[in-house]
Design a protein around this motif. Structure first.
Motif, PDB file in Angstrom:
ATOM      1  N   VAL A  34      36.215  40.498  26.820  1.00  0.00           N
ATOM      2  CA  VAL A  34      35.996  41.699  27.610  1.00  0.00           C
ATOM      3  C   VAL A  34      34.586  42.192  27.322  1.00  0.00           C
ATOM      4  O   VAL A  34      34.191  42.340  26.160  1.00  0.00           O
ATOM      5  CB  VAL A  34      37.027  42.785  27.248  1.00  0.00           C
ATOM      6  CG1 VAL A  34      36.821  44.018  28.127  1.00  0.00           C
ATOM      7  CG2 VAL A  34      38.449  42.257  27.402  1.00  0.00           C
ATOM      8  N   ASN A  38      32.534  43.297  32.774  1.00  0.00           N
ATOM      9  CA  ASN A  38      33.800  42.935  33.424  1.00  0.00           C
ATOM     10  C   ASN A  38      34.939  43.890  33.076  1.00  0.00           C
ATOM     11  O   ASN A  38      36.076  43.658  33.469  1.00  0.00           O
ATOM     12  CB  ASN A  38      34.201  41.490  33.090  1.00  0.00           C
ATOM     13  CG  ASN A  38      34.588  41.293  31.621  1.00  0.00           C
ATOM     14  OD1 ASN A  38      34.973  42.214  30.911  1.00  0.00           O
ATOM     15  ND2 ASN A  38      34.492  40.052  31.158  1.00  0.00           N
ATOM     16  N   ARG A  42      38.790  43.872  34.473  1.00  0.00           N
ATOM     17  CA  ARG A  42      39.884  43.543  33.562  1.00  0.00           C
ATOM     18  C   ARG A  42      40.931  44.656  33.538  1.00  0.00           C
ATOM     19  O   ARG A  42      42.137  44.387  33.449  1.00  0.00           O
ATOM     20  CB  ARG A  42      39.323  43.292  32.161  1.00  0.00           C
ATOM     21  CG  ARG A  42      38.460  42.041  32.046  1.00  0.00           C
ATOM     22  CD  ARG A  42      39.283  40.760  32.162  1.00  0.00           C
ATOM     23  NE  ARG A  42      40.091  40.536  30.993  1.00  0.00           N
ATOM     24  CZ  ARG A  42      39.702  39.848  29.917  1.00  0.00           C
ATOM     25  NH1 ARG A  42      38.482  39.322  29.878  1.00  0.00           N
ATOM     26  NH2 ARG A  42      40.508  39.663  28.902  1.00  0.00           N
ATOM     27  N   ARG A  45      42.987  44.325  36.695  1.00  0.00           N
ATOM     28  CA  ARG A  45      43.905  43.187  36.603  1.00  0.00           C
ATOM     29  C   ARG A  45      45.074  43.502  35.683  1.00  0.00           C
ATOM     30  O   ARG A  45      46.224  43.164  35.976  1.00  0.00           O
ATOM     31  CB  ARG A  45      43.150  41.962  36.101  1.00  0.00           C
ATOM     32  CG  ARG A  45      43.976  40.679  36.142  1.00  0.00           C
ATOM     33  CD  ARG A  45      43.102  39.481  35.850  1.00  0.00           C
ATOM     34  NE  ARG A  45      42.737  39.392  34.442  1.00  0.00           N
ATOM     35  CZ  ARG A  45      41.845  38.537  33.958  1.00  0.00           C
ATOM     36  NH1 ARG A  45      41.191  37.719  34.784  1.00  0.00           N
ATOM     37  NH2 ARG A  45      41.595  38.496  32.675  1.00  0.00           N
ATOM     38  N   ASP A  46      44.774  44.166  34.568  1.00  0.00           N
ATOM     39  CA  ASP A  46      45.846  44.529  33.641  1.00  0.00           C
ATOM     40  C   ASP A  46      46.838  45.482  34.284  1.00  0.00           C
ATOM     41  O   ASP A  46      48.055  45.307  34.162  1.00  0.00           O
ATOM     42  CB  ASP A  46      45.247  45.167  32.386  1.00  0.00           C
ATOM     43  CG  ASP A  46      46.305  45.548  31.373  1.00  0.00           C
ATOM     44  OD1 ASP A  46      46.767  44.644  30.643  1.00  0.00           O
ATOM     45  OD2 ASP A  46      46.697  46.727  31.318  1.00  0.00           O
ATOM     46  N   SER A 229      34.924  41.452  22.518  1.00  0.00           N
ATOM     47  CA  SER A 229      35.917  42.312  23.166  1.00  0.00           C
ATOM     48  C   SER A 229      36.124  43.595  22.380  1.00  0.00           C
ATOM     49  O   SER A 229      36.243  44.691  22.959  1.00  0.00           O
ATOM     50  CB  SER A 229      37.243  41.556  23.291  1.00  0.00           C
ATOM     51  OG  SER A 229      37.122  40.426  24.126  1.00  0.00           O
TER      52      SER A 229
END
Length: 335
Positions: A34, A38, A42, A45-46, A229
Motif C-alpha cells: 500500500v 494507491n 485500495r 477495493r477493500d 505499507s
C-alpha cells in the motif's frame, strides 16, 4: 540527539512450511504494498470486497442476539456505531469482549471480524461482544479513531444493565491495527480514570510508527504486510505528526514510558513478520513495569497467519492459546 539508524538485516527467518505453501499459492512474488498513490484505490477495493455479514447472518439461526447501536461519540465527533452480539441462551450479565477490527487504521469494518469471534469465543465462553466501527484514516486522523473507541467503551460501561453485560469483566481486544488501538485504549482508560478493563487481547498489534526494529526491515516485501505499507498507514493516521519526537503514546503505544497499572495482556505475533520486535519489546516493557503479559511468538508465522491459513497446525495452536487465556482470565474474575 539523532535516532540510531535502522538496522539493515540480510538474513530472513523461514516461514512455517504450511504457511509458506499457502503464501506461495496466493501468487508469485510479494503482495503489492500500500502506497500513498494507491491508498484510495485500495480502500475502495477493500470496502467493496471485504465480507460484511448482515445481522440476520450473524444471528446464526437464532444462536445470537444482534443489534446495531449508534451511541454518542467523542466531543465534536459523530456518533459511533457498535455492533452488539450476545448468545441467546445464557441469562444474567455476561462478560464483554470489546473488539477493535484490524486493517492498518485505513481499512476494515466492524462486521467482518464477528463470525469467527462468535464461533470461537462468544458461544463457548458465553461472552457478549461489541465490535466498534471507528473512523478510518486518512479521512480521520489521530486521535479520532481512538476517541471513537474510547467513547464507545465509556457508553458501554455506563449502559451495562441494558446491554446485559458485567461492567467489571470487560476485555478489550483487537488484531493488527485493532491490537494497537486496544493497547492505546488501555493506556487512555488508565490515564483518564475511565472504565475498568479486565484484560487486553493484543493479536499481532501495530504499536510503533518509527520503523527502527530489525524485524520491520527484515520482512520487507515478504508475508503480505511490510514496511512500505506500514509507513503508508502510519502517515495516513498521523499526518504531519508522523515521526514526531513528542508523539503521545496513545498514538503509538510503543512510545509509552510508563506501562504501570495496566490490565493483564495477551500478546502474540509471528517470528516472520515485521511487528515481531515491537510486540516482544512491549511485552517485556509490561513485565519491567510490574505488569502481567503472556507472550507467544509463533515460529515461522507471517502477519495475520491464522486468517491466511486458518487450517494450518500453527493457526490452530494460536487460536487454542488465545481461548485458554480468555478462559483463565474469566475464571479468575468469577462467574
Amino acid at each position: 540527539m539523532e535516532p540510531a539508524p535502522a538496522p539493515r538485516p540480510t538474513a530472513v527467518p523461514p516461514f512455517d512450511p504450511e504457511l509458506g505453501a499457502v503464501l506461495a499459492s496466493l501468487g508469485n512474488g510479494p503482495t503489492e504494498p500500500v502506497t500513498p498513490e494507491n491508498l484510495a484505490a485500495r480502500q475502495e477495493r477493500d470496502a467493496a470486497t471485504r465480507p460484511r455479514p448482515t445481522a440476520e447472518e450473524l444471528r446464526a439461526d437464532g444462536r445470537f442476539e444482534v443489534t446495531e447501536l449508534s451511541v454518542p461519540g467523542p466531543r465534536d465527533g459523530p456518533e459511533v456505531t457498535l455492533v452488539s452480539v450476545r448468545p441467546t441462551g445464557p441469562s444474567g450479565p455476561l462478560p464483554l469482549l470489546y473488539y477493535l477490527h484490524g486493517g492498518a487504521m485505513i481499512m476494515g469494518n466492524a462486521w467482518s471480524v464477528l463470525p469467527r469471534i462468535l464461533r470461537e469465543w462468544a458461544l463457548p465462553l458465553e461472552m457478549a461482544v461489541l465490535s466498534v466501527e471507528y473512523r478510518l484514516a486518512p479521512g480521520t486522523r489521530y486521535p479520532g479513531p481512538l476517541e471513537d473507541c474510547y467513547a464507545g467503551l465509556v457508553w458501554a460501561a455506563g449502559h451495562a444493565g441494558e446491554l446485559g453485560i458485567d461492567a467489571g469483566r470487560v476485555i478489550i481486544g483487537g488484531k493488527s491495527a485493532g491490537g494497537g488501538l486496544a493497547a492505546a485504549l488501555a493506556l487512555l482508560a488508565r490515564d483518564r480514570g475511565g472504565p475498568g478493563i479486565l484484560g487486553q487481547l493484543l493479536l499481532c498489534p501495530m504499536l510503533d510508527d518509527r520503523a527502527r526494529t530489525v524485524s520491520s526491515h527484515q520482512m520487507s516485501g515478504l508475508g503480505g504486510w511490510d514496511l512500505v505499507s506500514a509507513e503508508t498507514a502510519w502517515k495516513a493516521l498521523l499526518g504531519d505528526r508522523y515521526g514526531a519526537a513528542d508523539l503521545p503514546p496513545y498514538a503509538a503505544p510503543a512510545r509509552a514510558t510508563d506501562l504501570s497499572g495496566l490490565p493483564p495482556a495477551f500478546i502474540d505475533v509471528g517470528s516472520a513478520e515485521m511487528f515481531r520486535d515491537e510486540d516482544v519489546a512491549y511485552a517485556n516493557a509490561l513485565w519491567q513495569a510490574g505488569g502481567q503479559a503472556e507472550l507467544h511468538v509463533w515460529p515461522g508465522a507471517c502477519h495475520g497467519f491464522d486468517s491466511v491459513a486458518p487450517r494450518a497446525a500453527l493457526s490452530q495452536d494460536a487460536r487454542d492459546a488465545r481461548t485458554r487465556w480468555l478462559r483463565r482470565l474469566l475464571a479468575r474474575s468469577g462467574r
